[in-house]
Design a protein around this motif. Structure first.
Motif, mmCIF file in Angstrom:
data_model
loop_
_atom_site.group_PDB
_atom_site.id
_atom_site.type_symbol
_atom_site.label_atom_id
_atom_site.label_comp_id
_atom_site.label_asym_id
_atom_site.label_seq_id
_atom_site.Cartn_x
_atom_site.Cartn_y
_atom_site.Cartn_z
ATOM 1 N N LEU A 4 -11.293 -46.374 16.702
ATOM 2 C CA LEU A 4 -11.723 -47.243 15.605
ATOM 3 C C LEU A 4 -10.511 -47.902 14.946
ATOM 4 O O LEU A 4 -10.531 -49.087 14.612
ATOM 5 C CB LEU A 4 -12.521 -46.446 14.569
ATOM 6 C CG LEU A 4 -13.937 -46.040 14.971
ATOM 7 C CD1 LEU A 4 -14.518 -45.061 13.951
ATOM 8 C CD2 LEU A 4 -14.850 -47.264 15.104
ATOM 9 N N ARG A 5 -9.458 -47.130 14.753
ATOM 10 C CA ARG A 5 -8.249 -47.690 14.140
ATOM 11 C C ARG A 5 -7.584 -48.732 15.050
ATOM 12 O O ARG A 5 -7.067 -49.734 14.580
ATOM 13 C CB ARG A 5 -7.252 -46.573 13.814
ATOM 14 C CG ARG A 5 -7.685 -45.694 12.652
ATOM 15 C CD ARG A 5 -6.535 -44.852 12.118
ATOM 16 N NE ARG A 5 -6.932 -44.095 10.945
ATOM 17 C CZ ARG A 5 -6.983 -44.592 9.717
ATOM 18 N NH1 ARG A 5 -6.663 -45.858 9.495
ATOM 19 N NH2 ARG A 5 -7.362 -43.833 8.697
ATOM 20 N N ALA A 6 -7.663 -48.487 16.347
ATOM 21 C CA ALA A 6 -7.046 -49.413 17.307
ATOM 22 C C ALA A 6 -7.919 -50.629 17.562
ATOM 23 O O ALA A 6 -7.427 -51.643 18.072
ATOM 24 C CB ALA A 6 -6.769 -48.681 18.618
ATOM 25 N N GLY A 7 -9.199 -50.562 17.205
ATOM 26 C CA GLY A 7 -10.119 -51.660 17.489
ATOM 27 C C GLY A 7 -10.220 -51.926 18.977
ATOM 28 O O GLY A 7 -10.088 -53.069 19.427
ATOM 29 N N VAL A 8 -10.493 -50.872 19.761
ATOM 30 C CA VAL A 8 -10.444 -50.993 21.221
ATOM 31 C C VAL A 8 -11.467 -51.992 21.773
ATOM 32 O O VAL A 8 -11.273 -52.537 22.864
ATOM 33 C CB VAL A 8 -10.650 -49.621 21.907
ATOM 34 C CG1 VAL A 8 -9.471 -48.716 21.645
ATOM 35 C CG2 VAL A 8 -11.966 -48.972 21.475
ATOM 36 N N SER A 9 -12.533 -52.220 21.040
ATOM 37 C CA SER A 9 -13.535 -53.193 21.504
ATOM 38 C C SER A 9 -13.702 -54.361 20.533
ATOM 39 O O SER A 9 -14.634 -55.154 20.656
ATOM 40 C CB SER A 9 -14.890 -52.505 21.713
ATOM 41 O OG SER A 9 -14.849 -51.638 22.816
ATOM 42 N N GLY A 10 -12.788 -54.467 19.563
ATOM 43 C CA GLY A 10 -12.853 -55.575 18.619
ATOM 44 C C GLY A 10 -12.580 -55.134 17.199
ATOM 45 O O GLY A 10 -12.663 -53.946 16.864
ATOM 46 N N GLU A 11 -12.245 -56.083 16.374
ATOM 47 C CA GLU A 11 -11.925 -55.831 14.967
ATOM 48 C C GLU A 11 -13.057 -56.357 14.101
ATOM 49 O O GLU A 11 -13.399 -57.535 14.137
ATOM 50 C CB GLU A 11 -10.611 -56.533 14.602
ATOM 51 C CG GLU A 11 -10.254 -56.488 13.136
ATOM 52 C CD GLU A 11 -9.812 -55.106 12.654
ATOM 53 O OE1 GLU A 11 -9.792 -54.899 11.428
ATOM 54 O OE2 GLU A 11 -9.488 -54.255 13.495
#
Length: 365
Positions: free
Chosen positions: A104-111
């Motif tokens: 979630l912090r990295a936004g692996v699928s989007g921000e």
């Protein structure tokens, strides 16, 4: 399957973060005992470079609000929110674990602001002794048929990103009213708020849906939807905009906002009812595009559709709904639902957790 030894004192805290505010609801079993929209100032939000950075600020504000209202915080056992843009998962309830927090912090699928749900739930659970954090039906629930993933170029793949929580809640509600199982029905379900997604529900699985986050399907109050690709490529290389500005143009400042300067259907409806012909035109244009997407889902389901279910804030727009229903009423019976209360839907999932009636899944990424 986990059991959290339910008894009358066990409480459920449901949270739903949006850009300028967070809705919270405190429930005892299925009974609401406190509901509040907690506003977050623009000044406070600007202190963070991204949505994930707002987690601490929002969590502290929510906790403070509960304490100031003398709520029995120590009795909270479940903190539950919407799931964010993690890696694709099956429908259901997930424990917020370290891997989910990392993704979630990295936004692996989007921000997007939706990523704050699991982060804030986890932070609050740390602040409340004996509480655990969960998310329900994340927006990346993936039940697509393989054929639905084909984009038209080998370099790209269609992704499942849609309002899974809201769509599945409405579908199950309709199934209950007609005394059938959700798994026995074919439905087209539309969640129509600041973003719009239309899903083809085939016997309990969402086998196709437009990706409403950043460039697929109809435009919405805030999002551009599918735009002419060639023109977008030219704009990208025009030197006028940075990547960040262009992305915001598609995801935040598109749709009705780009045409009318308002971010919500209510404001556009108010303009239309007060004689603004431009507002009338673009509300009808948005309905036109939604109808086209619903029509495409009719073909996905091979013309076998039991009902069309529509929910979200836009169902309250007379101009929009009259245009939309005039274009889709011959496809299948149309049923509208007042905007689904995400906090209530989340709390119901929390109740099932406490009762041991739902399997809590582990996110693996």
């Amino acid at each position: 399957m986990d059991s959290y030894n339910a008894f009358p004192g066990n409480l459920i805290l449901a949270i739903h973060p949006r850009v300028p505010f967070t809705n919270i609801g405190l429930f005892r079993n299925q009974q609401l005992i406190f509901l509040k929209k907690i506003m977050h100032t623009e000044e406070a939000r600007k202190q963070s470079p991204d949505y994930a950075g707002e987690c601490g600020m929002r969590s502290e504000q929510i906790y403070k609000e509960m304490v100031e209202n003398n709520l029995p915080v120590a009795d909270i056992k479940v903190v539950i929110s919407r799931g964010g843009l993690v890696h694709p998962v099956q429908a259901g309830v997930y424990r917020v674990n370290e891997k989910m927090i990392e993704d979630l912090r990295a936004g692996v699928s989007g921000e997007d602001v939706v990523n704050l749900g699991g982060l804030v739930a986890a932070e609050l659970a740390k602040m409340i002794r004996g509480a655990s954090a969960f998310v329900a039906d994340p927006v990346v629930v993936d039940e697509f048929d393989e054929i639905a993933r084909v984009s038209g170029h080998a370099e790209f793949k269609r992704r499942s990103v849609f309002h899974a929580l809201e769509q599945k809640a409405v579908a199950r509600k309709y199934a209950k009213t007609v005394q059938k199982k959700y798994e026995d029905l074919n439905l087209i379900v539309g969640q129509m708020g600041n973003g719009i997604t239309i899903g083809a529900h085939h016997r309990g699985r969402v086998i196709d849906a437009n990706q409403g986050l950043d460039g697929d399907g109809p435009f919405s109050p805030s999002r551009a939807g599918q735009v002419p690709i060639g023109d977008l490529i030219n704009l990208c290389y025009s030197g006028k905009y940075t990547r960040e500005v262009l992305y915001d143009m598609i995801t935040i400042h598109g749709g009705l906002y780009s045409y009318l300067g308002v971010h919500d259907g209510y404001s556009a409806e108010h303009m239309a009812l007060n004689g603004d012909e431009k507002a009338v035109f673009y509300l009808k244009a948005m309905a036109y595009q939604v109808a086209k997407t619903i029509g495409s889902m009719f073909t996905v389901l091979s013309g076998d559709v039991d009902a069309i279910l529509l929910t979200g804030g836009l169902v309250h727009s007379t101009v929009f709904m009259e245009e939309l229903q005039s274009r889709i009423r011959r496809i299948a019976p149309v049923h509208t639902y007042a905007s689904e209360d995400d906090v209530e839907t989340l709390a119901l999932n929390g109740y099932y957790i406490l009762q041991g009636e739902i399997a809590v899944q582990e996110y693996e990424g």
